[in-house]
Design an enzyme around this catalytic site. Structure first.
Site, PDB file in Angstrom:
ATOM      1  N   TYR A  10     -48.680 -41.812  19.122  1.00  0.00           N
ATOM      2  CA  TYR A  10     -49.473 -43.029  19.327  1.00  0.00           C
ATOM      3  C   TYR A  10     -50.616 -43.062  18.320  1.00  0.00           C
ATOM      4  CZ  TYR A  10     -52.585 -46.471  21.366  1.00  0.00           C
ATOM      5  OH  TYR A  10     -53.388 -47.555  21.544  1.00  0.00           O
ATOM      6  N   GLU A  41     -52.186 -51.308  16.344  1.00  0.00           N
ATOM      7  CA  GLU A  41     -51.576 -50.196  17.093  1.00  0.00           C
ATOM      8  C   GLU A  41     -50.146 -49.930  16.657  1.00  0.00           C
ATOM      9  OE1 GLU A  41     -51.866 -49.837  21.701  1.00  0.00           O
ATOM     10  OE2 GLU A  41     -49.860 -50.605  21.298  1.00  0.00           O
TER      11      GLU A  41
END
Ligand code: GDP
Ligand code: MN
Length: 377
Positions: free
Chosen positions: A102, A190
């Site tokens: 992530y 992201e």
């Protein structure tokens, strides 16, 4: 403002961030064409909607041949994911995944800076990781005068990878992602997941971006990607009529002059156990046309059970407002109870004019709100 994964990936490509190639498709036929052009056996069919968690909702499916690809596309198109109907899919090369990470840059209010967030536990369960094992998510505060210099990018990359070859790839991606984040006035950039392939390539296979609405005036290209929701369309229409309007999920419609009074009205409704259906500031005057338009706006929300009109007469006199309301309601046909609280200049005269009308009249805000809350029940 949100954009779709395929749009975010186009921006990634402009900045040199590696992604899995793909095509946007609007129909099964489209997908069949794109599948041939892509020329990879294993592909992934991905719903394009303005919400995350598509994987868990069944909106991301792997396909190993035309038949599977066609079935998944047919199933996903038209699917409803968290209230969004899928009208297009991204057909992309499916990558082999060794591990998922992530990575995001986000504007953080608490530290008043950009944060780089990183985790080795990337993928669809990142929310759970954040909740149950927050120590597995690294947060690096970015000094805006430093940005992402090489040493910092590498230091960050070492939190995810041990092998220097992978560290270099990741550091390069972090620097490009930061540049893109700053230059597009993003509030979030992201990658979840950033993956390591069995060939040891580091690639972004998902991309999510949101932008600061207040910066869109200088982000022409991004602004063109704006797709308003039904709610936003309504808010824009209200804005074009000179109202500031925000739709909420309660059942008491509010028509108020002045933003401060509108906020207070909503607070009072909450205080007495009710729920406002909206914030609406109709601005200074309350001429009949304005009232009619505001009422139409409120009544277009089928959840509205009561309308609370809260007007403070300053320069506008309450008797003028009362006449305006009487005039307006000659043209509005509704069974919905209307509570009116008028106060300020010429309030006695104003209330006298409304006496005997179908309105529920109140003198104080407390009285008016309680009435509205009771009527909504
Ligand atoms: P999200 O659920 O909306 O965040 O959609 P993602 O694009 O992140 O996809 C969800 C999950 O599907 C990922 O975490 C992966 O596990 C899986 N997935 C997505 N793309 C691929 C791919 O190209 N190959 C493989 N093997 N899995 C994928
Ligand atoms: Mn994702």
């Amino acid at each position: 403002m949100k954009i779709h994964e395929y749009q975010a990936k186009e921006i990634f490509v402009r900045y040199g961030i590696p992604i899995n190639p793909g095509y946007l498709c609007h129909s099964v036929d489209d997908a069949i064409n794109s599948y041939e052009k892509l020329d990879y056996d294993l592909v992934v069919v991905k719903a394009q909607v303005h919400t995350g968690g598509r994987g868990k909702a069944g909106g991301v499916k792997l396909a190993k041949d035309t038949v599977e690809m066609r079935n998944h596309t047919a199933n996903i198109l038209g699917m409803n994911i968290k209230g969004f109907t899928v009208d297009r899919i991204l057909l992309a090369k499916a990558e082999d995944i060794e591990s998922e990470y992530y990575v995001s840059f986000v504007v953080d209010r608490n530290t008043k800076s950009t944060l780089l967030m990183l985790s080795k536990e990337g993928g669809v369960d990142i929310e759970e990781v954040a909740h149950k094992t927050p120590e597995k998510i690294h947060k690096i505060i970015i000094d805006p005068t430093l940005g992402m210099p090489d040493f910092l990018a590498r230091e960050a990359a070492f939190l995810l990878f041990d092998d220097i070859k992978q560290v270099r790839q990741a550091a390069d991606i972090f620097q490009k992602l930061y540049k893109l984040f700053i230059e597009t006035d993003a509030s979030l950039a992201e990658i979840n997941p950033l993956i390591l392939t069995p060939e040891k390539k580091v690639i972004a296979i998902d991309a999510k971006m949101t932008f600061d609405d207040n910066a869109l005036f200088r982000q022409q290209k991004i602004n063109e990607l704006f797709e308003p929701t039904e709610e936003e369309k309504k808010e824009q229409k209200a804005k074009s009529k000179g109202f500031s309007y925000v739709q909420l999920d309660g059942d008491i419609g509010c028509m108020v002059n002045g933003a401060g009074l509108a906020m207070t009205t909503m607070d009072m409704i909450k205080l007495y156990g009710g729920n406002p259906a909206n914030f609406l500031d109709i601005g200074g005057s309350s001429n009949p046309t304005k009232v009619i338009e505001a009422m139409r706006l409120l009544l277009s929300d089928k959840d509205v059970k009561v309308v609370l009109i809260n007007i403070f007469g300053g320069i506008t006199r309450c008797d003028d407002v009362a006449n305006g309301l009487l005039e307006a309601f000659k043209q509005i046909d509704t069974e919905i109870p209307i509570v009116i609280r008028l106060t300020g200049t010429n309030e006695v005269e104003g209330r006298a004019l409304l006496k005997g009308s179908k309105f529920h009249l109140a003198e104080t805000m407390g009285e008016a709100t309680r009435m509205a809350v009771d009527l909504a029940k």
